[in-house]
Design an enzyme around this catalytic site. Structure first.
Site, PDB file in Angstrom:
ATOM      1  N   ARG A 173     -81.647  40.637 -23.391  1.00  0.00           N
ATOM      2  CA  ARG A 173     -80.373  39.974 -23.769  1.00  0.00           C
ATOM      3  C   ARG A 173     -79.320  40.201 -22.687  1.00  0.00           C
ATOM      4  NH1 ARG A 173     -79.495  36.232 -27.254  1.00  0.00           N
ATOM      5  NH2 ARG A 173     -80.634  37.346 -28.878  1.00  0.00           N
ATOM      6  N   ARG A 216     -89.362  33.779 -19.851  1.00  0.00           N
ATOM      7  CA  ARG A 216     -88.509  34.989 -19.899  1.00  0.00           C
ATOM      8  C   ARG A 216     -89.202  36.159 -20.581  1.00  0.00           C
ATOM      9  NH1 ARG A 216     -83.986  33.939 -24.657  1.00  0.00           N
ATOM     10  NH2 ARG A 216     -85.462  33.462 -26.341  1.00  0.00           N
ATOM     11  N   HIS A 257     -79.976  30.761 -18.213  1.00  0.00           N
ATOM     12  CA  HIS A 257     -79.126  31.067 -19.376  1.00  0.00           C
ATOM     13  C   HIS A 257     -78.147  32.212 -19.043  1.00  0.00           C
ATOM     14  CE1 HIS A 257     -78.170  32.106 -23.525  1.00  0.00           C
ATOM     15  NE2 HIS A 257     -78.933  31.167 -23.978  1.00  0.00           N
ATOM     16  N   ASP A 312     -71.351  26.335 -29.137  1.00  0.00           N
ATOM     17  CA  ASP A 312     -72.713  26.167 -28.628  1.00  0.00           C
ATOM     18  C   ASP A 312     -72.852  24.688 -28.258  1.00  0.00           C
ATOM     19  OD1 ASP A 312     -76.033  27.097 -29.923  1.00  0.00           O
ATOM     20  OD2 ASP A 312     -75.366  26.221 -28.024  1.00  0.00           O
ATOM     21  N   GLU A 314     -74.461  27.979 -18.742  1.00  0.00           N
ATOM     22  CA  GLU A 314     -75.862  27.873 -18.324  1.00  0.00           C
ATOM     23  C   GLU A 314     -76.103  26.557 -17.591  1.00  0.00           C
ATOM     24  OE1 GLU A 314     -76.272  29.345 -22.841  1.00  0.00           O
ATOM     25  OE2 GLU A 314     -78.008  28.275 -22.062  1.00  0.00           O
TER      26      GLU A 314
HETATM   27  O1  TA6 Z   1     -77.954  28.586 -24.979  1.00  0.00           O
HETATM   28  C1  TA6 Z   1     -77.441  28.659 -26.270  1.00  0.00           C
HETATM   29  C2  TA6 Z   1     -78.576  29.015 -27.220  1.00  0.00           C
HETATM   30  O2  TA6 Z   1     -79.541  27.993 -27.268  1.00  0.00           O
HETATM   31  C3  TA6 Z   1     -77.959  29.307 -28.586  1.00  0.00           C
HETATM   32  O3  TA6 Z   1     -78.275  28.294 -29.517  1.00  0.00           O
HETATM   33  C4  TA6 Z   1     -78.523  30.681 -28.946  1.00  0.00           C
HETATM   34  O4  TA6 Z   1     -79.733  30.532 -29.660  1.00  0.00           O
HETATM   35  C5  TA6 Z   1     -78.715  31.287 -27.565  1.00  0.00           C
HETATM   36  O5  TA6 Z   1     -79.237  30.218 -26.794  1.00  0.00           O
HETATM   37  C6  TA6 Z   1     -79.517  32.554 -27.507  1.00  0.00           C
HETATM   38  O6  TA6 Z   1     -80.865  32.292 -27.745  1.00  0.00           O
HETATM   39  P1  TA6 Z   1     -81.889  33.561 -27.802  1.00  0.00           P
HETATM   40  O7  TA6 Z   1     -83.226  32.967 -28.111  1.00  0.00           O
HETATM   41  O8  TA6 Z   1     -81.829  34.216 -26.459  1.00  0.00           O
HETATM   42  O9  TA6 Z   1     -81.332  34.470 -28.882  1.00  0.00           O
END
Ligand code: TA6
Length: 281
Positions: free
Chosen positions: A61, A84, A154, A199, A256
């Site tokens: 994360r 990832r 991301h 988002d 992103e």
């Molecule tokens: O990029 C935004 C997103 O798609 C959100 O909807 C949220 O799910 C975030 O990514 C984080 O996703 P993750 O799978 O890393 O918890």
């Protein structure tokens, strides 16, 4: 320039330094940039959750997770694809007087083919220049048939306070609102404020975005990426993410670079390349 391999939790990682004193850390797992400290600010530019889980099979994360071959849940793969959650391989290191570039490579294997039945080669190249971090994703179709994919870098940015951060460059762009049933919405034309869960998938082409915090002004540019995502989980979602502090929403924002709204289709032997360029001003 210097390049050092270290152990970072459960994965090898590479510490890059240039002659100006800019530093970056890239994990072999996920080919994920985990840290970027420009000499100019001497501050960590990327957010890495203090509760991040460092376990094979789980996404880390923070930093710059590589979403490939699928963004989000836009398909039948696990969220954000599998890139990832896998160990990449060291590919090469390149140095000039002005920059150092680390490249890591991910090829298909029996596990990826069970999820996504294609032969491919993906390369992440991280380049550290004075005040600039470039992250390039290239995907080569090594199969006998065409395939399509969506992707994103991301990127989690470290901010002092979500109430004082300013984001410009997206005001004129329409977007898909993921917190409002994926509705397509027209440009808001006013300064972006983050005061709730946000988002959004912006079809902004490669228009640069400016992130202004109390500590630095950062320009997010790209070549080859057609969309940008703006995400902050705000309070409720922060409390529901076990690898993220309840108040983590105050110290980060994701901006992103990706190709999401119109998947990329490449023919056998073709290669697709895109690069995200982060520059401290
Ligand atoms: O990029 C935004 C997103 O798609 C959100 O909807 C949220 O799910 C975030 O990514 C984080 O996703 P993750 O799978 O890393 O918890």
């Amino acid at each position: 320039m210097s390049f050092e391999e270290i152990n970072f939790h459960f994965s090898p990682a590479y510490r890059l330094k240039n002659k100006y004193g800019d530093e970056a850390l890239v994990s072999l797992y996920g080919a994920q940039v985990l840290s970027w400290i420009p000499r100019k600010t001497q501050k960590e530019s990327l957010f890495l959750s203090p509760l991040a889980q460092f376990e094979a099979g789980k996404a880390i994360r923070g930093g710059i997770p590589v979403c490939f071959p699928q963004f989000g849940s836009l398909g039948n793969l696990p969220a954000h694809g599998f890139a990832r959650n896998r160990f990449w391989k060291f590919h090469k290191i390149e140095e000039t007087s002005e920059h150092i570039t680390l490249s890591l490579i991910l090829s298909d294997d029996v596990e990826t083919r069970a999820l996504w039945p294609y032969t491919f080669e993906a390369v992440i190249s991280v380049t550290l220049e004075l005040g600039t971090l470039k992250t390039q994703l290239s995907v080569r179709n090594a199969d006998q048939k065409p395939f399509s994919f969506t992707c994103a870098l991301h990127t989690y940015f470290n901010i002092d306070d979500v109430n004082s951060v300013q984001i410009s460059g997206l005001e004129e762009c329409s977007f898909i609102d993921q917190v409002d049933q994926g509705k397509k919405k027209e440009a808001s034309w006013n300064k972006l404020k983050i005061n709730t869960e946000i988002d959004r998938i912006y079809e902004n082409g490669s228009k640069p975005i400016v992130l202004q915090t109390e500590a630095y002004k950062l320009v997010i540019a790209s070549e080859g990426f057609t969309d940008s995502v703006l995400w902050n989980p705000w309070i409720d979602k922060s409390c529901n993410l076990k690898d993220f502090p309840d108040d983590g929403y105050r110290s980060m924002v994701c901006i992103e670079s990706g190709v999401i709204t119109l998947p990329i289709k490449i023919q056998p032997k073709e290669q697709w390349v895109a690069v995200q360029i982060l520059s401290i001003e």
